[in-house]
Design an enzyme around this catalytic site. Sequence first.
Site, PDB file in Angstrom:
ATOM      1  N   SER A 258       0.839  -1.188   0.000  1.00  0.00           N
ATOM      2  CA  SER A 258       0.000   0.000   0.000  1.00  0.00           C
ATOM      3  C   SER A 258       0.885   1.253   0.000  1.00  0.00           C
ATOM      4  O   SER A 258       1.717   1.415  -0.876  1.00  0.00           O
ATOM      5  CB  SER A 258      -0.950  -0.069   1.203  1.00  0.00           C
ATOM      6  OG  SER A 258      -1.998   0.837   1.072  1.00  0.00           O
TER       7      SER A 258
ATOM      8  N   ASP B 104      -8.880  -3.794  -6.567  1.00  0.00           N
ATOM      9  CA  ASP B 104      -8.494  -3.169  -5.299  1.00  0.00           C
ATOM     10  C   ASP B 104      -9.025  -1.739  -5.263  1.00  0.00           C
ATOM     11  O   ASP B 104      -8.836  -0.970  -6.204  1.00  0.00           O
ATOM     12  CB  ASP B 104      -6.971  -3.187  -5.191  1.00  0.00           C
ATOM     13  CG  ASP B 104      -6.434  -2.657  -3.871  1.00  0.00           C
ATOM     14  OD1 ASP B 104      -7.214  -2.152  -3.053  1.00  0.00           O
ATOM     15  OD2 ASP B 104      -5.209  -2.748  -3.674  1.00  0.00           O
TER      16      ASP B 104
ATOM     17  N   HIS C 155      -7.188  -6.044  -0.754  1.00  0.00           N
ATOM     18  CA  HIS C 155      -6.081  -5.108  -0.628  1.00  0.00           C
ATOM     19  C   HIS C 155      -4.938  -5.830   0.057  1.00  0.00           C
ATOM     20  O   HIS C 155      -4.923  -6.013   1.271  1.00  0.00           O
ATOM     21  CB  HIS C 155      -6.524  -3.886   0.182  1.00  0.00           C
ATOM     22  CG  HIS C 155      -5.506  -2.794   0.225  1.00  0.00           C
ATOM     23  ND1 HIS C 155      -4.959  -2.231  -0.898  1.00  0.00           N
ATOM     24  CD2 HIS C 155      -4.924  -2.152   1.278  1.00  0.00           C
ATOM     25  CE1 HIS C 155      -4.098  -1.295  -0.557  1.00  0.00           C
ATOM     26  NE2 HIS C 155      -4.050  -1.231   0.761  1.00  0.00           N
TER      27      HIS C 155
END
Length: 631
Positions: A271, A496, A525
Site C-alpha cells: 500500500s 483493489d 487489498h
Amino acid sequence: MTQGVEARRNGPAERSERPARARRTRRVRRTGIATAAGIAVALLAGTAGTPAGAAGGPGTGGDRPSGTIAPDSPAEAAGARLAADRAERAGVAWGPCHPATRLPEPVECGTVAVPVDYADPSGDSLDLHLSRLPASGPADDRRGALLYNPGGPGGDGMAFPLYPLRLAAPVWRDLNTGYDMVGYAPRGVGPSAPVSCTDPEKFGRGPGVAPRAPSPEFKREMDRRAAEYAAGCPANRGEWAGAHTTPNNARDLYVLRAALGEERLNYLGASYGTYIGAVHATFFPEAVGRMVLDSVVDPDPAMIWYDNNLLQSLAFEHRWSDWKEWVARHHDVHGLGETAKDVQRAFDALRDAVDAEPLEGVVGSKEVHEAYLSVAYADAAWPGAAAALAAFAAGDPEPVLRASRPGTDPAGMVRRENYNAVYTTVECSDAPWPRSWERWDADHSLMARRAPFETWENAWLNLPCRHWAGPRVRPVEVGTAPGALPPVLLLQAERDAATPYRGAPELARRLPGSVLVTEEGAGNHGVTGGNACADALVRAYLLDGAAPAGDTVCAGRAEPQPFRSAGGETAPVEGDDVAVPTREPRAPGFGGSPLTGLGMLLDDGLTEGALSLRGVLPGGSGVTGFVPLIG
C-alpha cells in the site's frame, strides 16, 4: 484516504474489461487490464478528457498554494549518506523486546538513530524501533534481512516477524528460511517518536453521524473540526516541521539498510509502503536489492494526494457494489433481497436506526460505516458483514454492535490517534492541497453523485490538509533510468479499491524492467499471503532471484461462502465448509484509524491470538469491521 481508511488512490470509472479467467499463470500486456481506470476523471462533469491534475481537473484550481519545497536537496542527499555511514558503524543492538510491544521470543528488537532533518544530520535525531525474527534456514541459504513496511501513512510494521509464526500461509515461513524478517515503526509511529494531534481519549468517541447527503451546516462543522485537528499537529506548531514526509521515510530506508549491514535493501512494501519503496528507488537506485511492492500507490506527482484521494472514492463504490451483489446472490441465506438495491435499502435502514437510537449510546451511522468499509478491503469480511446486517434486520443488533463499537482500551486509543496523526501529517506535508472550501465542496459533491458510499467520509479525513500551515514538499518525480534497478516485482489486485489498478502500470512504466503480477478479478487489498499463484512468484523472486519473464496474471481467489448469525456469534451455512469466526474486532470512531493493506490487523490480532485468515488482510490498530479472527 477515506475516513477510517488507509491511503486511497483514484479508482476505475466503470467495470473494466477483464481477461478471461485464467486457469494458469500467463503473461499479459499491461494495457490489457482495467484500462477503464483512466476514465474516472471524465466522470467529473466538465472535465471529460482532462487528465487528473491538469488545469481544469478536480482540485486543481488556482487555490493550490505555491511555495512548496524541493523533495530532495543536495544537502539532504549528503545527510542521508552521512547518516547511513554512522548507522553502518553502529549496527543494531538486538535484544529482548519491551513488554509493550507484545512481541514474544524468539523475536528480537532494537533501534536505529536517524536525523530529524536530513539537511542537518548532526542536529536532532530520533530512534526508529525495529523487530526481527532471525532466518530459520541453514547458514548457506541465508540472504540477509527482508525489511517490511505495511503502509498507511501511519502503519506500524513491528508485528512482521510474527507472520511466519502465526499466519497460515506457508509463503511467510518459506521466506523466513532465507531471510531475517525485519519490521519497523516508521518515524512518528508507535514507539518511534510518536506524533499526536489531539487527545486520544476524545479521538474516535462515538456516536458519530455519517449523513448520506451532508447539509451545509454539517459541512461547516466538519471543516471547523478539521481546522482544529490540523492546528493540534506538531508540524503546525513549529515542532519538527517538515520531518514527516515520504522523502524522509525513503531516506530512513537507506539508513536502515546500512544499519542492518546490507549493501542493497531487500524490501517488501504494501500500500503506502509501495510509494516509500518507489521514492527510495528513485533517490538510491544503487542500494535497491530485491523489492516487492504489493498494492501499488499511483506515483504520478499530479495525483499526490488530493486527486488520488478524491478519485479513490469511485473505486470504493465499485467494491461496495461487489459486496452488495454477492449478498443478493445469497438471498436464500440472508434474506436481504435479490438485488443490490434491496441490500442498500437494508443498510440505509440500519444507518437510520442507529442515528435515531445509537447502539449502547456509542454506535451511530459513522461507526457502522467504518465497520462496513472493511468489505471493500477484504472478501473475508463479506460473510460477517452480511450476517450482521441480516441479524439487525431480524431484530438482533449484537453482531453490528460488536463490529462497530469504538474501542475503549487506553493503549488502543493512543495507537488509533497516533495512526491518524501520522497519516494527516505525512499526506498534508507531502504535497500542495487546495485551500478553497468551494473547490473541496464542488469536487466532492460532484463525485458523491457517482460514489455516495465513501466520498464524504473520505473528504472529512483529508480536510485537515486544507488548513495545513506547516511546510509542504513537492511530490517526487518517481522514476529511474533503464537498467538502473534490478527487476522489481509489483503485485496488484484488479479491483483493489484502496490502491486502484491504474497505479501499478504507472509505477511499472516509471521503473523500467519491473514485472507486474495481476490478481485477476479480485479486490482484496494485499495479494501476498492470500493467492497461491502470486505467493509462488514472490517466493521464487525473493529466495532465488527469479522474476517472471513478463507481466503475469494469476486467477483470483474464490469468493467466500456465506454464514448465518446466531446470537452475536456466527455459524456456517449447513453443508458449507467454512471457518467460523467467534468474535468480531472493534472499529474506530470519529476521524478514524486509516486502514492499511497486507497485515495491519496484525498490530493487535497477531500479538493477541491466532488468526483464521487465508490471506493477509487490512485493518487499523485492531481490525476494523468484519474481518474474522479466531482466538
